[in-house]
Motif scaffolding. Structure first.
Motif, PDB file in Angstrom:
ATOM      1  N   ALA A   3       0.842  -1.201   0.000  1.00 44.87           N
ATOM      2  CA  ALA A   3       0.000   0.000   0.000  1.00 44.87           C
ATOM      3  C   ALA A   3       0.875   1.248   0.000  1.00 44.87           C
ATOM      4  O   ALA A   3       1.981   1.240   0.522  1.00 44.87           O
ATOM      5  N   ILE A   4       0.363   2.303  -0.562  1.00 46.48           N
ATOM      6  CA  ILE A   4       1.071   3.574  -0.583  1.00 46.48           C
ATOM      7  C   ILE A   4       0.780   4.309   0.716  1.00 46.48           C
ATOM      8  O   ILE A   4      -0.371   4.424   1.130  1.00 46.48           O
ATOM      9  N   SER A   5       1.834   4.802   1.361  1.00 48.78           N
ATOM     10  CA  SER A   5       1.679   5.600   2.574  1.00 48.78           C
ATOM     11  C   SER A   5       1.713   7.068   2.201  1.00 48.78           C
ATOM     12  O   SER A   5       2.493   7.489   1.360  1.00 48.78           O
ATOM     13  N   THR A   6       0.872   7.850   2.836  1.00 49.92           N
ATOM     14  CA  THR A   6       0.833   9.288   2.616  1.00 49.92           C
ATOM     15  C   THR A   6       0.940   9.984   3.962  1.00 49.92           C
ATOM     16  O   THR A   6       0.249   9.632   4.908  1.00 49.92           O
ATOM     17  N   PHE A   7       1.823  10.976   4.027  1.00 50.68           N
ATOM     18  CA  PHE A   7       2.015  11.766   5.231  1.00 50.68           C
ATOM     19  C   PHE A   7       1.859  13.227   4.848  1.00 50.68           C
ATOM     20  O   PHE A   7       2.326  13.646   3.803  1.00 50.68           O
ATOM     21  N   GLU A   8       1.200  14.006   5.683  1.00 51.53           N
ATOM     22  CA  GLU A   8       1.018  15.419   5.413  1.00 51.53           C
ATOM     23  C   GLU A   8       1.561  16.225   6.586  1.00 51.53           C
ATOM     24  O   GLU A   8       1.222  15.956   7.738  1.00 51.53           O
ATOM     25  N   SER A   9       2.406  17.202   6.276  1.00 52.11           N
ATOM     26  CA  SER A   9       3.000  18.013   7.333  1.00 52.11           C
ATOM     27  C   SER A   9       2.086  19.182   7.676  1.00 52.11           C
ATOM     28  O   SER A   9       1.105  19.456   6.986  1.00 52.11           O
ATOM     29  N   LYS A  83      12.600   2.470  -1.512  1.00 51.88           N
ATOM     30  CA  LYS A  83      12.152   2.421  -2.908  1.00 51.88           C
ATOM     31  C   LYS A  83      11.782   3.828  -3.365  1.00 51.88           C
ATOM     32  O   LYS A  83      12.451   4.774  -3.062  1.00 51.88           O
ATOM     33  N   ASN A  84      10.692   3.979  -4.074  1.00 54.22           N
ATOM     34  CA  ASN A  84      10.328   5.276  -4.643  1.00 54.22           C
ATOM     35  C   ASN A  84       9.508   6.105  -3.657  1.00 54.22           C
ATOM     36  O   ASN A  84       8.698   5.576  -2.921  1.00 54.22           O
ATOM     37  N   PHE A  85       9.741   7.410  -3.685  1.00 58.70           N
ATOM     38  CA  PHE A  85       8.946   8.306  -2.853  1.00 58.70           C
ATOM     39  C   PHE A  85       8.794   9.636  -3.575  1.00 58.70           C
ATOM     40  O   PHE A  85       9.543   9.948  -4.498  1.00 58.70           O
ATOM     41  N   SER A  86       7.791  10.394  -3.165  1.00 60.75           N
ATOM     42  CA  SER A  86       7.557  11.738  -3.695  1.00 60.75           C
ATOM     43  C   SER A  86       7.357  12.695  -2.537  1.00 60.75           C
ATOM     44  O   SER A  86       6.833  12.325  -1.495  1.00 60.75           O
ATOM     45  N   LEU A  87       7.750  13.927  -2.756  1.00 62.21           N
ATOM     46  CA  LEU A  87       7.521  15.002  -1.806  1.00 62.21           C
ATOM     47  C   LEU A  87       6.874  16.136  -2.595  1.00 62.21           C
ATOM     48  O   LEU A  87       7.437  16.600  -3.589  1.00 62.21           O
TER      49      LEU A  87
END
Length: 100
Positions: A3-9, A83-87
């Protein structure tokens, strides 16, 4: 497939224009001042990308993937342990021509 994890600051407030923020964050060489040099080595920076060796993570590569003038910058990267990540950085005009 994981699953893709999403974090919001939280939203940060800056005493500068959206143009100033955009100019700063679209030149990755500016990020060197934030790199803890006791935890990384082999740092290579240019305007649009960087590569470095991070303790406990291994090699990390980051590049600017997308830019929308004074509004948004998307960085993409990979690390052997993550692995791959985006910001995604969204830039908004606030009161008195400041930025969020």
């Amino acid at each position: 497939m994981s699953a893709i994890s999403t974090f919001e600051s939280r939203t940060g407030k800056l005493d500068c224009t959206t143009s100033d923020v955009y100019s700063f964050v679209t030149d990755i060489r500016n990020f060197e001042r934030f790199i803890p040099h006791d935890k990384v080595k082999n740092v290579n920076l240019d305007q649009d990308s960087c590569s470095l060796q991070v303790n406990m993570l291994g090699p990390v590569n980051i590049r600017i993937q997308e830019k929308i003038m004074n509004c948004k910058v998307v960085y993409s990267g990979n690390a052997s342990q993550i692995k791959n990540f985006s910001l995604v950085m969204k830039i908004h005009e606030a009161e008195n021509k400041n930025s969020e």
